[in-house]
Every structure is written in C-alpha cells, then in structure tokens.
Design a protein around this motif. Sequence first.
Motif, mmCIF file in Angstrom:
data_model
loop_
_atom_site.group_PDB
_atom_site.id
_atom_site.type_symbol
_atom_site.label_atom_id
_atom_site.label_comp_id
_atom_site.label_asym_id
_atom_site.label_seq_id
_atom_site.Cartn_x
_atom_site.Cartn_y
_atom_site.Cartn_z
ATOM 1 N N ASN A 13 30.302 -22.054 -21.589
ATOM 2 C CA ASN A 13 30.346 -22.525 -20.208
ATOM 3 C C ASN A 13 29.408 -21.653 -19.372
ATOM 4 O O ASN A 13 29.301 -20.453 -19.593
ATOM 5 C CB ASN A 13 31.784 -22.434 -19.709
ATOM 6 C CG ASN A 13 31.968 -23.070 -18.354
ATOM 7 O OD1 ASN A 13 31.011 -23.498 -17.711
ATOM 8 N ND2 ASN A 13 33.202 -23.124 -17.918
ATOM 9 N N ALA A 14 28.753 -22.233 -18.382
ATOM 10 C CA ALA A 14 27.781 -21.492 -17.567
ATOM 11 C C ALA A 14 28.423 -20.276 -16.911
ATOM 12 O O ALA A 14 27.819 -19.211 -16.813
ATOM 13 C CB ALA A 14 27.167 -22.407 -16.514
ATOM 14 N N GLU A 68 29.262 -23.561 -11.835
ATOM 15 C CA GLU A 68 29.993 -24.435 -12.770
ATOM 16 C C GLU A 68 29.578 -25.889 -12.624
ATOM 17 O O GLU A 68 29.398 -26.599 -13.614
ATOM 18 C CB GLU A 68 31.504 -24.319 -12.531
ATOM 19 C CG GLU A 68 32.118 -23.117 -13.199
ATOM 20 C CD GLU A 68 33.620 -23.070 -12.995
ATOM 21 O OE1 GLU A 68 34.336 -22.967 -13.999
ATOM 22 O OE2 GLU A 68 34.047 -23.127 -11.827
ATOM 23 N N VAL A 69 29.407 -26.342 -11.399
ATOM 24 C CA VAL A 69 29.032 -27.733 -11.144
ATOM 25 C C VAL A 69 27.633 -28.025 -11.684
ATOM 26 O O VAL A 69 27.341 -29.153 -12.079
ATOM 27 C CB VAL A 69 29.123 -28.039 -9.623
ATOM 28 C CG1 VAL A 69 28.520 -29.375 -9.275
ATOM 29 C CG2 VAL A 69 30.564 -27.971 -9.187
ATOM 30 N N SER A 70 26.783 -27.022 -11.740
ATOM 31 C CA SER A 70 25.404 -27.240 -12.197
ATOM 32 C C SER A 70 25.341 -27.696 -13.641
ATOM 33 O O SER A 70 24.391 -28.328 -14.056
ATOM 34 C CB SER A 70 24.597 -25.954 -12.053
ATOM 35 O OG SER A 70 24.968 -25.035 -13.071
ATOM 36 N N ASP A 71 26.344 -27.357 -14.436
ATOM 37 C CA ASP A 71 26.413 -27.746 -15.840
ATOM 38 C C ASP A 71 25.268 -27.172 -16.670
ATOM 39 O O ASP A 71 24.926 -27.720 -17.719
ATOM 40 C CB ASP A 71 26.452 -29.260 -15.970
ATOM 41 C CG ASP A 71 27.629 -29.724 -16.807
ATOM 42 O OD1 ASP A 71 27.708 -30.908 -17.103
ATOM 43 O OD2 ASP A 71 28.470 -28.873 -17.182
ATOM 44 N N ALA A 72 24.658 -26.080 -16.220
ATOM 45 C CA ALA A 72 23.598 -25.428 -16.996
ATOM 46 C C ALA A 72 24.220 -24.783 -18.228
ATOM 47 O O ALA A 72 25.300 -24.208 -18.161
ATOM 48 C CB ALA A 72 22.895 -24.381 -16.147
ATOM 49 N N ARG A 73 23.529 -24.851 -19.351
ATOM 50 C CA ARG A 73 24.075 -24.310 -20.600
ATOM 51 C C ARG A 73 23.201 -23.214 -21.223
ATOM 52 O O ARG A 73 23.709 -22.270 -21.774
ATOM 53 C CB ARG A 73 24.251 -25.433 -21.624
ATOM 54 C CG ARG A 73 25.173 -26.517 -21.182
ATOM 55 C CD ARG A 73 26.562 -26.290 -21.712
ATOM 56 N NE ARG A 73 27.430 -27.381 -21.274
ATOM 57 C CZ ARG A 73 28.585 -27.179 -20.707
ATOM 58 N NH1 ARG A 73 29.010 -25.970 -20.493
ATOM 59 N NH2 ARG A 73 29.314 -28.194 -20.338
ATOM 60 N N HIS A 75 28.486 -17.035 -18.940
ATOM 61 C CA HIS A 75 27.198 -16.467 -19.374
ATOM 62 C C HIS A 75 27.014 -15.061 -18.790
ATOM 63 O O HIS A 75 27.344 -14.819 -17.621
ATOM 64 C CB HIS A 75 26.061 -17.388 -18.926
ATOM 65 C CG HIS A 75 24.780 -17.129 -19.633
ATOM 66 N ND1 HIS A 75 23.961 -16.081 -19.309
ATOM 67 C CD2 HIS A 75 24.188 -17.781 -20.665
ATOM 68 C CE1 HIS A 75 22.908 -16.085 -20.100
ATOM 69 N NE2 HIS A 75 23.022 -17.124 -20.929
ATOM 70 N N GLU A 120 31.744 -21.775 -8.227
ATOM 71 C CA GLU A 120 31.880 -23.237 -8.212
ATOM 72 C C GLU A 120 30.516 -23.915 -8.287
ATOM 73 O O GLU A 120 30.325 -24.861 -9.054
ATOM 74 C CB GLU A 120 32.624 -23.669 -6.951
ATOM 75 C CG GLU A 120 32.858 -25.166 -6.891
ATOM 76 C CD GLU A 120 33.609 -25.565 -5.630
ATOM 77 O OE1 GLU A 120 34.266 -24.709 -5.010
ATOM 78 O OE2 GLU A 120 33.505 -26.745 -5.260
ATOM 79 N N HIS A 121 29.554 -23.409 -7.532
ATOM 80 C CA HIS A 121 28.206 -23.982 -7.555
ATOM 81 C C HIS A 121 27.602 -23.871 -8.955
ATOM 82 O O HIS A 121 26.963 -24.809 -9.438
ATOM 83 C CB HIS A 121 27.318 -23.272 -6.534
ATOM 84 C CG HIS A 121 25.934 -23.830 -6.462
ATOM 85 N ND1 HIS A 121 25.637 -24.950 -5.723
ATOM 86 C CD2 HIS A 121 24.782 -23.442 -7.067
ATOM 87 C CE1 HIS A 121 24.345 -25.228 -5.868
ATOM 88 N NE2 HIS A 121 23.801 -24.319 -6.669
#
Length: 197
Positions: free
Chosen positions: A2-3, A40-45, A6, A37-38
């Motif tokens: 999960n971002a 997590e919402v980005s969904d960067a992996r 990281h 929150e920002h």
Amino acid sequence: MNAIDHPLVAAYLDSVARETPGLPAERRAELLADLREHIEVSDARDDAGIRAVLAELGDPRTVAASALAEEGTTSPAPSPAHVADGPRPAGPLAGRQAARIVAALPALGGLLLLGSPYAGAVVLAVGLALLWKSPLWDARHKRIATATSVAVPVLLLLGGLFLAGGGIGPVELLLIGAFSVGLPAAGALVLMRALRA
C-alpha cells in the motif's frame, strides 16, 4: 504494498512532523491525516508513482510553513529535510533518539568532568550548543538543563577550594559526589519529560 506503507511516505510524513513542532498537537495530527489520505487516494504503488505524489504535495518544509502560517505561528529554524534523491529515510525513532542524545549530552559532559576535565568540557560545550539550537525545548527547560549541567564544574571548583584549605571531610566529598551525579541527571530528566509533553 500500500502507498501509505512505503518508506518514502513514512520519511515524508516524519519530515512534516519534525518541521511543525509549533503546531498544536490536534492540528498537527489533522495535517498528517490529510496528507496520508491524499497519498492513499492516489493509489500509487511503485517508487516513481509515490515520488510523483509526494512531489505534488510539495516539499515538507513548504507544507509545514503553510500549516504554521494558517495557524498563526512561526516556523522554527529550517532543518535539512531532504537528501539528494528524496525525503530523508529517518523513521520516527530517529528523531526521538537524536533528541535523547541532545538531552543527555550536557549531563554527560558534566559527569565526564569528574574523570577527564578536557573531554568533559568539550562534551558539555557541544551538548549545551546543540541544546540551545534545538527547537524541541523552550527557554525555561534549556535554562534548567544548563544550570544543572554547569553545577558540576562549579561544585568541583568549590570542592577544590575547600580541599586546598583542608576544610573538607568524607561527608562533604560524599555530598559533592551525590550532587555531581544527581544534578545533571535531574536536568536530563527534565528535558526528557518535556519531550513527552
């Protein structure tokens, strides 16, 4: 992964937290929650995606300065928050450990004066310099720690003067020894408690 888990994200959030000691605890928690929150919402992996999200958020110092300005407080002296390729990889314990070392150095310097005056003087001077430059404690705590650390050399000087006059006995030596250990330890304890507050 999960971002939010990281290491770059953890280092970024830690940098923002370190740059905002002047914010009220509730406001700082709110700021960090918003940033999380920002992210997590980005969904960067992957690393590149996470770096892009962090770059979009902005430099931790800038984020902290904006939050401090909104709150009406001033920013502490800036600290280097980045290495060449991204946020500093320091976890929350690294900041606490450094603060503990700064809190203990003046006391350690005072105690070292008992066995090695030159080494003790150097450690005491470095410890006091780091203490007074640190934004983690207010002036009152810094004065207390300085007074308790400098008390050891003063006690040694007074003890030496009494020894030269032949007016010191075993009880006085015991008292000087107890104060030489107890006062610096009390100063370090005051600084440690202030960190937890």
